[in-house]
Design a protein around this motif. Structure first.
Motif, short mmCIF file in Angstrom:
data_model
loop_
_atom_site.label_atom_id
_atom_site.label_comp_id
_atom_site.label_asym_id
_atom_site.label_seq_id
_atom_site.Cartn_x
_atom_site.Cartn_y
_atom_site.Cartn_z
N GLY A 414 -86.93 40.19 -24.56
CA GLY A 414 -88.01 39.30 -24.91
C GLY A 414 -88.66 39.71 -26.21
O GLY A 414 -88.15 40.55 -26.96
N PRO A 415 -89.81 39.12 -26.53
CA PRO A 415 -90.52 39.47 -27.76
C PRO A 415 -91.05 40.90 -27.69
O PRO A 415 -91.10 41.51 -26.62
CB PRO A 415 -91.65 38.44 -27.81
N ALA A 416 -91.44 41.44 -28.84
CA ALA A 416 -91.99 42.80 -28.91
C ALA A 416 -93.10 42.93 -27.87
O ALA A 416 -93.85 41.99 -27.63
CB ALA A 416 -92.52 43.07 -30.29
N PRO A 417 -93.17 44.09 -27.19
CA PRO A 417 -92.49 45.36 -27.50
C PRO A 417 -91.12 45.55 -26.86
O PRO A 417 -90.61 46.66 -26.83
CB PRO A 417 -93.47 46.39 -26.94
N ALA A 418 -90.49 44.49 -26.35
CA ALA A 418 -89.13 44.64 -25.83
C ALA A 418 -88.22 45.14 -26.94
O ALA A 418 -88.36 44.74 -28.10
CB ALA A 418 -88.63 43.29 -25.30
N PRO A 419 -87.29 46.03 -26.64
CA PRO A 419 -86.45 46.62 -27.68
C PRO A 419 -85.45 45.66 -28.29
O PRO A 419 -84.99 45.86 -29.41
CB PRO A 419 -85.73 47.76 -26.95
N GLY A 420 -85.10 44.59 -27.58
CA GLY A 420 -84.13 43.65 -28.13
C GLY A 420 -82.70 44.15 -28.05
O GLY A 420 -82.43 45.27 -27.63
N HIS A 421 -81.76 43.32 -28.49
CA HIS A 421 -80.35 43.64 -28.34
C HIS A 421 -79.93 44.82 -29.20
O HIS A 421 -78.91 45.46 -28.97
CB HIS A 421 -79.49 42.42 -28.68
N HIS A 422 -80.70 45.16 -30.23
CA HIS A 422 -80.33 46.24 -31.14
C HIS A 422 -80.21 47.59 -30.43
O HIS A 422 -79.50 48.48 -30.89
CB HIS A 422 -81.37 46.37 -32.26
#
Length: 566
Positions: A414-422
């Motif tokens: 999801g949006p920050a602060p989620a780390p994301g696919h990176h």
């Protein structure tokens, strides 16, 4: 991750991944076998390990195992990235808590060149971590060593049905590209090949104003470009409009390119295509390109493309869109986001729309594409649990493309602060994810029911609705994923099986490594001169002879040797 899975939001254009696994120093500890840089079974220990492992693709390791990796840090998050963030991210926590895999980063590097250098040193030294993500070239180098595990049985026994579906969504080519000597020595981290296809982007508002049909043939495109240049569609009283946006690297896919136009003439520059005799030939040197070059030369002579296009990179060429001065562009599905959104920002009444590439005749043209594998995941020979790679990828595919809860989605992608696919250690993207998002979003608008959309798709849906309500900043989502978006014609490409796939998907041959760059430079130089009139199509045979002397003949032989052996 819990048993309730959910499709998660990923980037609409997943062309840059900021975190990649790299080769590096080995680590001993946990449940790992010692790494002495050699395999006791010729790089073929995977089958034995799998025989002893529980055949459950989702089973948690108990007790937990350690898995060493190297981490490369790049744009777009390099500046804000810290080692602490990565090591304490939700991904690393979940790998431990839900899979029983303790990820041990051995080092961090910043920048692509540093990462490649680290990889080269590690492979050359024979000292690599338990899991590495490599390029096709690096995989070829590893195939000549005893550093890898044969993952043939691992893939078959430990892939979930969803993971297998994703990896083979565009056929078996990705798996074949990771197979050497009959051994699957890596799991391909697939991405979308079809998303690289070219479209014809047109200023529909100008076509409407000039009472012009959407061009379907090269002749109709020429007529429309001529009208746009001569009939003042922007109404400013100046002859300042341009027919076609073009940049100096027009054989590179993306924006302001010409690949779609070459494809209109059944020409496929920089791709390996199969000739009538069954042999593979280099598309840039085939006679079909002459008609495309003659067409572009005509456009240039008549002032339908910029006289100084040869001095502009894609970013500079794309400024024509922002300035509202160009009528057509050949480019990727994402051009509706960049640079076409800039036109909308500056000219609210503008209306860019994507259409299929034109054809020289009434038959549909075939947009060229090539295999897209982001990374090849290799398990170190001697590592006790090679099936760990499949558990990591299964985790990724179930999170992204299975059914998960909103809470899980927000936590990981999801949006920050989620780390994301990176921050994910291993991944395999679904080739038609973006197309399926378009189909589901448009269906939701037709039915008025958005309840079946996952979080990513719901984001597109909401932004398109904002555009429909008058927020021009969100036009880009409509132009790509909406009812009038580029994916409506991507769907036609898919349904009509129109893609022309590059037939060579192996690692660079020896001749390629030494000579292909020079060959490609000679191609773009000759093409540019012909387009600008300083060289002639009559010299095409002489040009091909020059390419052969530069090494094309040797490259072609090696490519066909590869083709015969695969």
């Amino acid at each position: 991750m819990t048993n309730n899975k959910k499709k998660a939001m990923t980037s609409a254009v997943a062309t840059l991944l900021s975190i990649s696994l790299l080769a590096g120093c080995s680590s001993n500890g946990g449940n790992n076998a010692p790494n002495n840089g050699q395999s006791t079974d010729g790089g073929n220990n995977g089958a034995n390990a799998v025989t002893e492992a529980p055949v459950d693709p989702t089973a948690k390791f108990d007790p937990p195992i350690e898995l060493t990796v190297g981490v490369g840090i790049g744009d777009p998050i390099a500046d804000e990235f810290t080692e602490e963030k990565w090591e304490n991210s939700e991904w690393i926590k979940a790998y431990k808590e839900e899979l029983g895999i303790i990820i041990k980063p051995l080092w961090y590097t910043k920048g692509g060149d540093a990462a490649k250098q680290k990889m080269s040193v590690a492979i050359a030294s024979g000292d690599i971590p338990d899991l590495i993500g490599v390029s096709q070239e690096q995989l070829a180098s590893l195939s000549k060593t005893n550093l890898y595990t044969d993952l043939t049985d691992v893939y078959e026994k430990f892939s979930t049905p969803l993971t297998k579906q994703i990896i083979t969504e565009e056929g078996n080519t990705a798996l074949e590209s990771a197979t050497f000597g009959g051994k699957l020595i890596a799991i391909p981290g697939t991405n979308s090949a079809i998303d690289g296809a070219s479209f014809l982007w047109a200023r529909q508002d100008w076509l409407d104003k000039l009472s012009l049909p959407v061009p379907k043939t090269t002749d109709e495109l020429y007529t429309a470009m001529k009208a746009i240049v001569e009939q003042d569609p922007d109404g400013n009283g100046k002859k300042d409009t341009v027919g076609l946006m073009l940049n100096k690297d027009f054989l590179a896919p993306g924006v302001a390119e010409a690949l779609g136009l070459f494809n209109a003439f059944d020409a496929y520059p920089k791709a390996w295509v199969r000739a009538a005799d069954g042999k593979l030939v280099y598309g840039s040197a085939q006679p079909e390109v002459k008609d495309a070059l003659a067409y572009l030369n005509k456009l240039y002579k008549e002032g339908l493309i910029e006289k100084d296009f040869g001095a502009k990179d894609s970013g500079k060429a794309a400024e024509l869109a922002a300035s509202g001065l160009v009528g057509f562009n050949f480019g990727a599905m994402w051009n509706g986001m960049y640079p076409m959104q800039q036109t909308k920002d500056n000219f609210p009444d503008s209306n860019w729309l994507a259409y299929p590439i034109v054809s020289k005749d009434e038959k549909p043209a075939n947009p060229q594409i090539k295999l897209n594998v982001e990374s090849y995941f290799v398990m170190r020979s001697g590592y006790e649990h090679p099936e760990a790679i499949m558990k990591l990828i299964n985790f990724w595919t179930e999170l992204n493309y299975g059914d998960t809860t909103q809470e899980e989605f927000d936590k990981f992608l999801g949006p920050a602060p989620a780390p994301g696919h990176h921050y994910a250690v291993a991944k395999a993207w679904k080739a038609q994810k973006n197309l399926q998002a378009h189909l589901k979003v448009t269906e939701a608008f037709k039915t008025g029911d958005a309840s079946k959309l996952n979080a990513e798709e719901k984001g597109y849906y909401d932004n398109i609705q904002k555009y429909k309500d008058g927020d021009n900043a969100n036009a880009q989502f409509e132009k790509v994923f909406g009812e009038t978006g580029s994916f409506r014609y991507m769907n036609e490409y898919v349904n009509n099986n129109l893609f022309k796939m590059d037939e060579f998907y192996g690692a660079s041959t020896d001749a390629m490594k030494n000579r292909l760059k020079t060959i490609e430079q000679a191609v773009i130089e000759y093409y540019t001169k012909v387009i600008m009139g300083s060289d002639s199509i009559d010299n095409f045979d002489k040009f091909v002879s020059q390419l052969n002397k530069l090494g094309l003949e040797d490259v072609t032989k090696e490519v066909n040797d590869w083709d015969a052996a695969k």
